[in-house]
Design an enzyme around this catalytic site. Structure first.
Site, PDB file in Angstrom:
ATOM      1  N   GLU A  13       0.917  -1.273   0.082  1.00 47.25           N
ATOM      2  CA  GLU A  13       0.034  -0.151  -0.002  1.00 47.25           C
ATOM      3  C   GLU A  13       0.937   1.290   0.058  1.00 47.25           C
ATOM      4  O   GLU A  13       0.500   2.361  -0.531  1.00 47.25           O
ATOM      5  CB  GLU A  13      -0.993   0.071   1.210  1.00 47.25           C
ATOM      6  CG  GLU A  13      -2.075  -1.008   1.169  1.00 47.25           C
ATOM      7  CD  GLU A  13      -3.037  -0.986  -0.101  1.00 47.25           C
ATOM      8  OE1 GLU A  13      -3.531   0.349  -0.172  1.00 47.25           O
ATOM      9  OE2 GLU A  13      -3.498  -1.829  -0.505  1.00 47.25           O
ATOM     10  N   ASN A  66     -14.514   6.479   7.248  1.00 48.25           N
ATOM     11  CA  ASN A  66     -13.368   5.663   7.796  1.00 48.25           C
ATOM     12  C   ASN A  66     -12.458   6.446   8.751  1.00 48.25           C
ATOM     13  O   ASN A  66     -12.224   6.066   9.917  1.00 48.25           O
ATOM     14  CB  ASN A  66     -12.597   5.222   6.911  1.00 48.25           C
ATOM     15  CG  ASN A  66     -13.136   3.755   6.148  1.00 48.25           C
ATOM     16  OD1 ASN A  66     -13.946   3.175   6.755  1.00 48.25           O
ATOM     17  ND2 ASN A  66     -12.888   3.878   4.761  1.00 48.25           N
ATOM     18  N   GLU A 123      -1.261   9.657   0.174  1.00 47.77           N
ATOM     19  CA  GLU A 123      -1.639   9.352  -1.046  1.00 47.77           C
ATOM     20  C   GLU A 123      -0.892   9.931  -2.275  1.00 47.77           C
ATOM     21  O   GLU A 123      -0.945  11.395  -2.390  1.00 47.77           O
ATOM     22  CB  GLU A 123      -3.081   9.410  -1.368  1.00 47.77           C
ATOM     23  CG  GLU A 123      -3.657   8.880  -2.590  1.00 47.77           C
ATOM     24  CD  GLU A 123      -4.866   8.495  -2.820  1.00 47.77           C
ATOM     25  OE1 GLU A 123      -5.472   8.298  -3.802  1.00 47.77           O
ATOM     26  OE2 GLU A 123      -5.771   8.939  -1.781  1.00 47.77           O
TER      27      GLU A 123
END
Length: 479
Positions: free
Chosen positions: A330, A377, A339
Protein backbone atom coordinates in the site's frame (compact mmCIF):
# COMPACT_ATOMS: atom_id res chain seq x y z
CA UNK A 1 76.54 -10.56 88.63
CA UNK A 2 79.44 -11.11 86.23
CA UNK A 3 78.00 -14.48 85.14
CA UNK A 4 74.60 -12.88 84.57
CA UNK A 5 76.17 -10.05 82.57
CA UNK A 6 78.13 -12.53 80.49
CA UNK A 7 75.00 -14.54 79.79
CA UNK A 8 73.14 -11.46 78.73
CA UNK A 9 76.01 -10.43 76.45
CA UNK A 10 76.10 -13.88 74.86
CA UNK A 11 72.34 -13.85 74.34
CA UNK A 12 72.46 -10.39 72.78
CA UNK A 13 75.27 -11.45 70.43
CA UNK A 14 73.30 -14.49 69.31
CA UNK A 15 70.18 -12.42 68.80
CA UNK A 16 72.05 -9.84 66.74
CA UNK A 17 73.61 -12.56 64.59
CA UNK A 18 70.19 -14.16 64.03
CA UNK A 19 68.59 -10.84 63.06
CA UNK A 20 71.41 -9.98 60.71
CA UNK A 21 71.18 -13.33 58.99
CA UNK A 22 67.41 -13.01 58.56
CA UNK A 23 67.76 -9.50 57.23
CA UNK A 24 70.34 -10.65 54.71
CA UNK A 25 68.07 -13.42 53.42
CA UNK A 26 65.13 -11.00 53.30
CA UNK A 27 67.11 -8.54 51.18
CA UNK A 28 68.26 -11.33 48.85
CA UNK A 29 64.66 -12.60 48.49
CA UNK A 30 63.29 -9.16 47.72
CA UNK A 31 65.95 -8.53 45.11
CA UNK A 32 65.11 -11.88 43.54
CA UNK A 33 61.38 -11.01 43.40
CA UNK A 34 61.85 -7.56 41.90
CA UNK A 35 61.43 -8.75 38.27
CA UNK A 36 58.14 -10.52 39.13
CA UNK A 37 56.80 -7.53 41.04
CA UNK A 38 57.76 -5.20 38.22
CA UNK A 39 56.01 -7.40 35.68
CA UNK A 40 52.85 -7.56 37.79
CA UNK A 41 52.81 -3.80 38.25
CA UNK A 42 53.34 -3.25 34.54
CA UNK A 43 50.51 -5.63 33.65
CA UNK A 44 48.16 -3.82 36.03
CA UNK A 45 49.08 -0.46 34.55
CA UNK A 46 48.52 -1.73 31.00
CA UNK A 47 45.10 -3.18 31.95
CA UNK A 48 43.95 0.09 33.51
CA UNK A 49 45.16 2.12 30.52
CA UNK A 50 43.43 -0.21 28.05
CA UNK A 51 40.14 0.02 29.93
CA UNK A 52 40.32 3.79 30.20
CA UNK A 53 41.23 4.27 26.55
CA UNK A 54 38.69 1.81 25.16
CA UNK A 55 35.83 3.20 27.21
CA UNK A 56 32.49 2.30 25.70
CA UNK A 57 33.99 -0.28 23.37
CA UNK A 58 35.03 -2.40 26.35
CA UNK A 59 31.61 -2.32 27.90
CA UNK A 60 29.23 -1.99 24.99
CA UNK A 61 26.73 -4.61 23.98
CA UNK A 62 26.04 -5.73 20.46
CA UNK A 63 23.87 -3.27 18.50
CA UNK A 64 22.00 -6.25 17.11
CA UNK A 65 19.02 -6.87 19.43
CA UNK A 66 18.77 -10.41 18.08
CA UNK A 67 22.11 -11.41 19.62
CA UNK A 68 21.85 -13.86 22.49
CA UNK A 69 23.69 -14.21 25.76
CA UNK A 70 26.90 -16.19 25.87
CA UNK A 71 30.47 -15.99 24.63
CA UNK A 72 29.41 -16.28 21.03
CA UNK A 73 27.17 -13.23 21.13
CA UNK A 74 28.17 -9.85 19.78
CA UNK A 75 28.40 -8.23 23.23
CA UNK A 76 31.74 -7.82 24.96
CA UNK A 77 33.14 -10.22 27.52
CA UNK A 78 32.76 -7.62 30.26
CA UNK A 79 29.10 -7.13 29.43
CA UNK A 80 28.53 -10.89 29.54
CA UNK A 81 30.25 -11.14 32.90
CA UNK A 82 28.14 -8.24 34.13
CA UNK A 83 24.94 -10.15 33.40
CA UNK A 84 24.37 -9.51 29.70
CA UNK A 85 22.35 -6.81 27.95
CA UNK A 86 18.86 -7.96 28.95
CA UNK A 87 17.78 -8.67 25.38
CA UNK A 88 17.14 -12.40 25.66
CA UNK A 89 13.70 -14.02 25.60
CA UNK A 90 11.51 -13.01 28.54
CA UNK A 91 11.16 -15.76 31.18
CA UNK A 92 7.67 -14.84 32.39
CA UNK A 93 7.66 -17.41 35.19
CA UNK A 94 10.28 -15.32 36.96
CA UNK A 95 7.63 -12.69 37.70
CA UNK A 96 5.87 -13.66 40.95
CA UNK A 97 2.49 -12.18 39.96
CA UNK A 98 1.16 -13.35 36.59
CA UNK A 99 -1.01 -10.23 36.27
CA UNK A 100 2.16 -8.14 36.03
CA UNK A 101 3.53 -9.93 32.95
CA UNK A 102 1.33 -8.14 30.39
CA UNK A 103 1.96 -4.63 31.81
CA UNK A 104 5.71 -5.31 31.90
CA UNK A 105 5.66 -6.45 28.28
CA UNK A 106 3.56 -3.48 27.17
CA UNK A 107 5.58 -0.89 29.10
CA UNK A 108 8.88 -2.28 27.81
CA UNK A 109 7.88 -1.18 24.31
CA UNK A 110 8.26 2.45 25.35
CA UNK A 111 11.69 2.64 23.71
CA UNK A 112 14.15 0.36 21.95
CA UNK A 113 16.67 0.17 24.82
CA UNK A 114 14.16 -1.10 27.37
CA UNK A 115 13.15 -4.77 27.44
CA UNK A 116 10.88 -6.83 29.73
CA UNK A 117 13.99 -8.47 31.22
CA UNK A 118 15.52 -5.11 32.21
CA UNK A 119 12.22 -3.78 33.53
CA UNK A 120 11.52 -6.88 35.65
CA UNK A 121 15.04 -6.88 37.08
CA UNK A 122 14.78 -3.21 38.07
CA UNK A 123 11.41 -3.77 39.72
CA UNK A 124 12.76 -6.71 41.73
CA UNK A 125 15.72 -4.63 42.86
CA UNK A 126 13.49 -1.68 43.82
CA UNK A 127 10.62 -3.40 45.62
CA UNK A 128 10.91 -7.18 45.26
CA UNK A 129 7.54 -6.90 43.47
CA UNK A 130 5.83 -5.47 46.56
CA UNK A 131 3.21 -3.14 45.05
CA UNK A 132 2.39 -1.69 48.48
CA UNK A 133 5.96 -0.87 49.47
CA UNK A 134 6.58 2.65 50.79
CA UNK A 135 10.21 3.69 51.00
CA UNK A 136 12.26 6.72 51.89
CA UNK A 137 11.68 10.16 50.38
CA UNK A 138 8.03 9.32 49.71
CA UNK A 139 8.82 6.54 47.25
CA UNK A 140 5.92 4.17 46.65
CA UNK A 141 4.94 1.10 44.68
CA UNK A 142 6.69 -1.41 42.48
CA UNK A 143 9.23 0.96 40.97
CA UNK A 144 9.84 3.16 44.03
CA UNK A 145 9.87 6.37 42.02
CA UNK A 146 10.14 9.64 43.93
CA UNK A 147 6.88 11.64 44.07
CA UNK A 148 8.38 14.25 41.73
CA UNK A 149 9.29 11.66 39.10
CA UNK A 150 5.94 9.90 39.31
CA UNK A 151 4.07 13.19 39.06
CA UNK A 152 5.87 13.87 35.80
CA UNK A 153 5.75 10.42 34.23
CA UNK A 154 2.79 8.72 35.91
CA UNK A 155 -0.53 8.35 34.11
CA UNK A 156 -3.78 6.49 34.71
CA UNK A 157 -2.64 3.47 32.71
CA UNK A 158 -5.04 1.06 34.38
CA UNK A 159 -8.07 3.33 33.78
CA UNK A 160 -8.94 3.41 37.48
CA UNK A 161 -9.81 7.09 37.41
CA UNK A 162 -6.54 8.35 38.88
CA UNK A 163 -2.80 7.90 38.48
CA UNK A 164 -1.30 6.25 41.56
CA UNK A 165 2.19 4.96 42.27
CA UNK A 166 0.54 2.19 44.31
CA UNK A 167 -1.34 0.93 41.24
CA UNK A 168 0.99 -1.70 39.69
CA UNK A 169 0.19 -0.85 36.08
CA UNK A 170 0.55 2.89 36.64
CA UNK A 171 3.88 2.34 38.42
CA UNK A 172 5.26 0.04 35.71
CA UNK A 173 4.40 2.40 32.85
CA UNK A 174 5.74 5.46 34.71
CA UNK A 175 8.94 3.48 35.28
CA UNK A 176 9.23 2.79 31.56
CA UNK A 177 8.63 6.41 30.56
CA UNK A 178 11.23 7.67 33.01
CA UNK A 179 13.75 5.01 31.93
CA UNK A 180 13.28 5.96 28.28
CA UNK A 181 13.72 9.64 29.09
CA UNK A 182 17.04 8.79 30.72
CA UNK A 183 17.94 6.57 27.76
CA UNK A 184 17.33 9.46 25.37
CA UNK A 185 19.48 11.80 27.44
CA UNK A 186 22.36 9.36 27.86
CA UNK A 187 22.31 8.63 24.14
CA UNK A 188 22.63 12.35 23.52
CA UNK A 189 25.69 12.43 25.83
CA UNK A 190 27.20 9.52 23.92
CA UNK A 191 26.56 11.28 20.61
CA UNK A 192 28.22 14.42 21.96
CA UNK A 193 31.12 12.27 23.27
CA UNK A 194 30.87 13.79 26.75
CA UNK A 195 30.66 10.34 28.39
CA UNK A 196 32.00 6.84 27.82
CA UNK A 197 30.35 3.53 28.58
CA UNK A 198 27.62 1.44 26.98
CA UNK A 199 24.14 2.89 26.61
CA UNK A 200 22.39 0.56 29.05
CA UNK A 201 25.01 0.97 31.78
CA UNK A 202 24.86 4.76 31.49
CA UNK A 203 21.06 4.73 31.64
CA UNK A 204 21.08 2.53 34.75
CA UNK A 205 23.69 4.85 36.28
CA UNK A 206 21.41 7.81 35.57
CA UNK A 207 18.51 5.95 37.18
CA UNK A 208 20.56 5.48 40.34
CA UNK A 209 22.55 8.71 40.49
CA UNK A 210 20.92 11.20 38.14
CA UNK A 211 21.97 12.52 34.75
CA UNK A 212 24.19 15.25 36.15
CA UNK A 213 26.23 12.74 38.12
CA UNK A 214 26.74 10.62 35.00
CA UNK A 215 27.90 13.64 33.07
CA UNK A 216 30.17 14.84 35.88
CA UNK A 217 31.87 11.43 36.07
CA UNK A 218 32.26 11.23 32.31
CA UNK A 219 30.17 8.06 32.29
CA UNK A 220 31.50 4.71 33.44
CA UNK A 221 34.85 4.01 31.77
CA UNK A 222 35.53 1.19 34.25
CA UNK A 223 32.95 -1.32 35.50
CA UNK A 224 32.50 -1.05 39.27
CA UNK A 225 31.43 -4.43 40.60
CA UNK A 226 29.30 -3.01 43.45
CA UNK A 227 27.43 -0.48 41.29
CA UNK A 228 23.70 -0.34 40.65
CA UNK A 229 24.05 -1.24 36.93
CA UNK A 230 25.87 -4.47 37.77
CA UNK A 231 23.54 -5.36 40.63
CA UNK A 232 20.55 -5.03 38.30
CA UNK A 233 22.32 -6.90 35.53
CA UNK A 234 22.96 -9.70 38.00
CA UNK A 235 19.18 -10.25 38.07
CA UNK A 236 18.75 -10.50 34.28
CA UNK A 237 19.27 -14.26 34.19
CA UNK A 238 16.19 -14.83 36.36
CA UNK A 239 14.00 -13.22 33.70
CA UNK A 240 15.81 -14.56 30.64
CA UNK A 241 14.84 -17.81 28.92
CA UNK A 242 17.73 -20.20 29.36
CA UNK A 243 19.46 -17.86 31.81
CA UNK A 244 21.41 -19.15 34.81
CA UNK A 245 20.55 -17.17 37.92
CA UNK A 246 23.77 -16.25 39.71
CA UNK A 247 22.38 -13.45 41.84
CA UNK A 248 22.54 -13.59 45.62
CA UNK A 249 19.02 -12.29 46.09
CA UNK A 250 16.26 -14.53 47.38
CA UNK A 251 14.68 -16.27 44.36
CA UNK A 252 11.20 -15.20 43.41
CA UNK A 253 8.59 -17.96 43.52
CA UNK A 254 8.05 -19.45 40.09
CA UNK A 255 4.61 -19.78 38.61
CA UNK A 256 3.27 -23.20 37.69
CA UNK A 257 3.09 -24.02 33.96
CA UNK A 258 -0.66 -23.49 33.97
CA UNK A 259 -0.28 -19.71 34.23
CA UNK A 260 2.20 -19.22 31.41
CA UNK A 261 0.95 -17.52 28.28
CA UNK A 262 1.37 -20.66 26.21
CA UNK A 263 -0.30 -20.38 22.83
CA UNK A 264 -1.29 -16.80 23.59
CA UNK A 265 2.30 -15.58 23.61
CA UNK A 266 2.54 -12.53 21.36
CA UNK A 267 4.72 -12.42 18.31
CA UNK A 268 5.43 -8.80 19.09
CA UNK A 269 8.40 -6.67 18.11
CA UNK A 270 9.66 -5.80 21.57
CA UNK A 271 13.18 -7.16 21.23
CA UNK A 272 12.58 -10.07 23.64
CA UNK A 273 13.18 -12.94 21.24
CA UNK A 274 10.25 -12.23 18.90
CA UNK A 275 10.86 -12.50 15.13
CA UNK A 276 10.44 -8.80 14.33
CA UNK A 277 13.10 -6.73 16.05
CA UNK A 278 14.08 -3.18 15.27
CA UNK A 279 16.94 -4.32 13.05
CA UNK A 280 14.69 -6.75 11.13
CA UNK A 281 12.15 -3.96 10.65
CA UNK A 282 14.87 -1.73 9.19
CA UNK A 283 16.03 -4.55 6.91
CA UNK A 284 12.51 -5.23 5.62
CA UNK A 285 11.89 -1.57 4.79
CA UNK A 286 15.23 -0.05 3.76
CA UNK A 287 13.60 2.79 1.81
CA UNK A 288 10.94 3.67 4.36
CA UNK A 289 10.04 7.23 5.23
CA UNK A 290 11.46 8.12 8.65
CA UNK A 291 7.88 8.82 9.78
CA UNK A 292 7.18 5.09 9.96
CA UNK A 293 9.01 4.23 13.17
CA UNK A 294 9.49 0.88 14.82
CA UNK A 295 8.51 2.46 18.14
CA UNK A 296 5.26 3.70 16.61
CA UNK A 297 4.44 0.18 15.43
CA UNK A 298 5.15 -1.44 18.79
CA UNK A 299 3.10 1.20 20.60
CA UNK A 300 0.15 0.59 18.29
CA UNK A 301 0.42 -3.18 18.68
CA UNK A 302 0.10 -2.82 22.44
CA UNK A 303 -3.40 -1.42 21.88
CA UNK A 304 -4.51 -4.50 19.91
CA UNK A 305 -3.54 -7.46 22.12
CA UNK A 306 -5.13 -10.07 19.83
CA UNK A 307 -2.97 -9.07 16.88
CA UNK A 308 -0.23 -11.64 16.22
CA UNK A 309 -1.37 -13.47 19.36
CA UNK A 310 -4.01 -15.85 18.01
CA UNK A 311 -3.46 -19.50 17.11
CA UNK A 312 -0.19 -21.40 17.07
CA UNK A 313 3.16 -19.71 16.61
CA UNK A 314 3.22 -20.25 12.85
CA UNK A 315 -0.17 -18.55 12.53
CA UNK A 316 0.96 -15.63 14.66
CA UNK A 317 4.07 -15.15 12.55
CA UNK A 318 2.06 -15.39 9.34
CA UNK A 319 -0.35 -12.73 10.56
CA UNK A 320 2.51 -10.38 11.32
CA UNK A 321 4.00 -11.09 7.89
CA UNK A 322 0.63 -10.70 6.13
CA UNK A 323 0.00 -7.34 7.77
CA UNK A 324 3.47 -6.04 6.89
CA UNK A 325 3.24 -7.38 3.33
CA UNK A 326 -0.03 -5.56 2.67
CA UNK A 327 1.34 -2.42 4.29
CA UNK A 328 4.44 -2.72 2.13
CA UNK A 329 2.29 -2.87 -0.99
CA UNK A 330 0.00 0.00 0.00
CA UNK A 331 2.88 2.41 0.71
CA UNK A 332 5.62 1.34 -1.69
CA UNK A 333 7.71 -0.15 1.08
CA UNK A 334 6.59 2.45 3.66
CA UNK A 335 7.98 5.15 1.40
CA UNK A 336 4.73 7.16 1.19
CA UNK A 337 2.74 8.66 4.06
CA UNK A 338 0.12 10.52 1.99
CA UNK A 339 -1.62 9.22 -1.12
CA UNK A 340 0.61 10.16 -4.06
CA UNK A 341 -2.28 10.85 -6.49
CA UNK A 342 -3.17 14.34 -5.30
CA UNK A 343 -5.79 14.64 -8.03
CA UNK A 344 -7.86 12.07 -6.15
CA UNK A 345 -7.74 13.84 -2.79
CA UNK A 346 -11.10 15.51 -3.29
CA UNK A 347 -12.97 12.29 -4.03
CA UNK A 348 -13.10 10.87 -0.51
CA UNK A 349 -15.73 13.10 1.07
CA UNK A 350 -19.12 11.43 1.43
CA UNK A 351 -21.36 14.47 1.84
CA UNK A 352 -24.32 12.24 2.63
CA UNK A 353 -22.94 11.48 6.10
CA UNK A 354 -24.60 13.51 8.87
CA UNK A 355 -21.21 14.63 10.19
CA UNK A 356 -20.04 15.78 6.76
CA UNK A 357 -16.41 16.69 6.12
CA UNK A 358 -15.49 19.29 8.75
CA UNK A 359 -11.79 19.31 7.82
CA UNK A 360 -12.56 20.07 4.15
CA UNK A 361 -13.51 18.03 1.10
CA UNK A 362 -9.88 17.23 0.24
CA UNK A 363 -8.85 16.27 3.77
CA UNK A 364 -9.75 12.57 3.77
CA UNK A 365 -7.31 11.14 1.24
CA UNK A 366 -5.23 8.06 1.92
CA UNK A 367 -2.77 8.33 4.79
CA UNK A 368 -0.61 5.99 6.81
CA UNK A 369 0.41 2.35 6.47
CA UNK A 370 -2.97 1.12 5.24
CA UNK A 371 -3.77 4.41 3.41
CA UNK A 372 -6.88 5.18 5.46
CA UNK A 373 -9.34 7.16 3.30
CA UNK A 374 -12.93 8.51 3.26
CA UNK A 375 -14.46 10.66 5.96
CA UNK A 376 -16.55 7.74 7.17
CA UNK A 377 -13.45 5.68 7.87
CA UNK A 378 -11.70 8.56 9.62
CA UNK A 379 -14.81 8.99 11.78
CA UNK A 380 -15.06 5.29 12.61
CA UNK A 381 -11.35 4.88 13.31
CA UNK A 382 -11.26 7.99 15.45
CA UNK A 383 -14.23 6.84 17.50
CA UNK A 384 -12.64 3.45 18.07
CA UNK A 385 -9.25 4.91 19.02
CA UNK A 386 -10.58 7.79 21.11
CA UNK A 387 -9.23 10.41 18.69
CA UNK A 388 -10.84 13.19 16.66
CA UNK A 389 -9.64 11.97 13.29
CA UNK A 390 -12.70 13.40 11.55
CA UNK A 391 -11.79 16.89 12.70
CA UNK A 392 -8.03 16.38 12.51
CA UNK A 393 -7.25 13.72 9.89
CA UNK A 394 -3.63 14.93 9.65
CA UNK A 395 -2.92 13.10 12.91
CA UNK A 396 -2.57 9.99 10.75
CA UNK A 397 0.30 11.66 8.89
CA UNK A 398 1.98 13.39 11.85
CA UNK A 399 1.83 10.89 14.72
CA UNK A 400 3.57 7.56 13.96
CA UNK A 401 1.67 5.65 16.64
CA UNK A 402 -1.69 6.95 15.41
CA UNK A 403 -0.78 6.02 11.85
CA UNK A 404 0.00 2.42 12.83
CA UNK A 405 -3.10 2.31 15.05
CA UNK A 406 -5.36 3.14 12.13
CA UNK A 407 -3.79 0.35 10.11
CA UNK A 408 -4.30 -2.16 12.91
CA UNK A 409 -7.82 -0.85 13.54
CA UNK A 410 -8.72 -1.69 9.95
CA UNK A 411 -6.90 -5.02 10.08
CA UNK A 412 -8.55 -6.17 13.29
CA UNK A 413 -12.08 -4.77 12.96
CA UNK A 414 -13.03 -4.00 9.35
CA UNK A 415 -14.20 -6.47 6.70
CA UNK A 416 -13.58 -3.98 3.91
CA UNK A 417 -14.48 -5.53 0.58
CA UNK A 418 -14.38 -9.06 1.96
CA UNK A 419 -16.55 -11.16 4.24
CA UNK A 420 -14.15 -11.24 7.21
CA UNK A 421 -11.54 -8.99 8.76
CA UNK A 422 -7.95 -9.51 7.59
CA UNK A 423 -7.19 -10.76 11.11
CA UNK A 424 -9.94 -13.38 10.89
CA UNK A 425 -8.89 -14.33 7.38
CA UNK A 426 -5.32 -15.16 8.30
CA UNK A 427 -6.15 -16.79 11.65
CA UNK A 428 -9.24 -18.60 10.39
CA UNK A 429 -7.58 -20.53 7.58
CA UNK A 430 -8.35 -18.36 4.54
CA UNK A 431 -4.68 -17.51 4.31
CA UNK A 432 -2.96 -14.50 2.82
CA UNK A 433 -5.40 -14.40 -0.10
CA UNK A 434 -8.22 -13.71 2.35
CA UNK A 435 -6.44 -10.59 3.63
CA UNK A 436 -6.10 -9.26 0.07
CA UNK A 437 -9.83 -9.83 -0.49
CA UNK A 438 -10.70 -7.82 2.63
CA UNK A 439 -8.43 -4.94 1.64
CA UNK A 440 -9.13 -4.58 -2.08
CA UNK A 441 -11.85 -7.07 -3.02
CA UNK A 442 -12.81 -7.27 -6.70
CA UNK A 443 -10.31 -4.55 -7.63
CA UNK A 444 -7.64 -7.22 -7.42
CA UNK A 445 -9.26 -10.56 -6.61
CA UNK A 446 -11.02 -12.90 -9.04
CA UNK A 447 -8.85 -11.71 -11.92
CA UNK A 448 -9.37 -8.02 -11.18
CA UNK A 449 -5.63 -7.34 -11.15
CA UNK A 450 -3.52 -10.46 -10.95
CA UNK A 451 -0.32 -8.42 -11.24
CA UNK A 452 -1.02 -6.49 -8.05
CA UNK A 453 -1.96 -9.70 -6.24
CA UNK A 454 1.33 -11.20 -7.38
CA UNK A 455 3.27 -8.26 -5.94
CA UNK A 456 1.53 -8.64 -2.59
CA UNK A 457 2.33 -12.36 -2.55
CA UNK A 458 5.97 -11.66 -3.38
CA UNK A 459 6.18 -9.26 -0.43
CA UNK A 460 4.50 -11.84 1.80
CA UNK A 461 6.98 -14.55 0.81
CA UNK A 462 9.90 -12.22 1.46
CA UNK A 463 8.64 -11.24 4.91
CA UNK A 464 7.67 -14.75 6.01
CA UNK A 465 11.20 -15.82 5.13
CA UNK A 466 12.58 -13.01 7.28
CA UNK A 467 10.33 -14.07 10.16
CA UNK A 468 11.37 -17.71 9.76
CA UNK A 469 7.95 -19.17 8.97
CA UNK A 470 6.55 -20.87 5.89
CA UNK A 471 3.87 -18.85 4.05
CA UNK A 472 1.24 -21.57 4.40
CA UNK A 473 -0.78 -23.57 1.88
CA UNK A 474 0.04 -22.44 -1.64
CA UNK A 475 -3.63 -22.50 -2.55
CA UNK A 476 -4.46 -19.82 0.03
CA UNK A 477 -1.92 -17.21 -1.05
CA UNK A 478 -4.01 -15.63 -3.83
CA UNK A 479 -7.62 -14.53 -4.04
Amino acid sequence: MSKLAAARAAHQTATNRFGTTQLAWLVISMVGMLPLAAMAALALIVLVVVILLSGSQMTSYSPDPESTLGPGAGGSVLTELAGGDGRGGFQESGVPEKDLVAPIRAAARECDLLTPVILAAQIEYASDFDADKEGQEGRKGLSQLTPEVFERYGEDDDDSGEASALDPEDSIHAHARYFCHLAEETQRMLDEETVVGDHLTLTLMAWDQGLEAVKAQGGMPVILMDSYPLRVRGLFARYTIGGTDTSTATPSPELPPSVSVGSGKRVVPDGDGAPLTGSTFDTLFPGRDSFYTYAGLTDAMAKFPAFAATGDEATRRRELAAFLANVDHETGGLAHVDEIDRAAWGTYCDGGQPYGCPAGRTAYHGRGPIQLSWNSNYKAAGDALGLDLLGNPDLVATDPSVAWQTALWFWMTQRGAGTTTPHAAITGGEGFGGTIRSINGALECGGGNAGQVGKRVDAYRRITAALDVDPGDEGTLRC
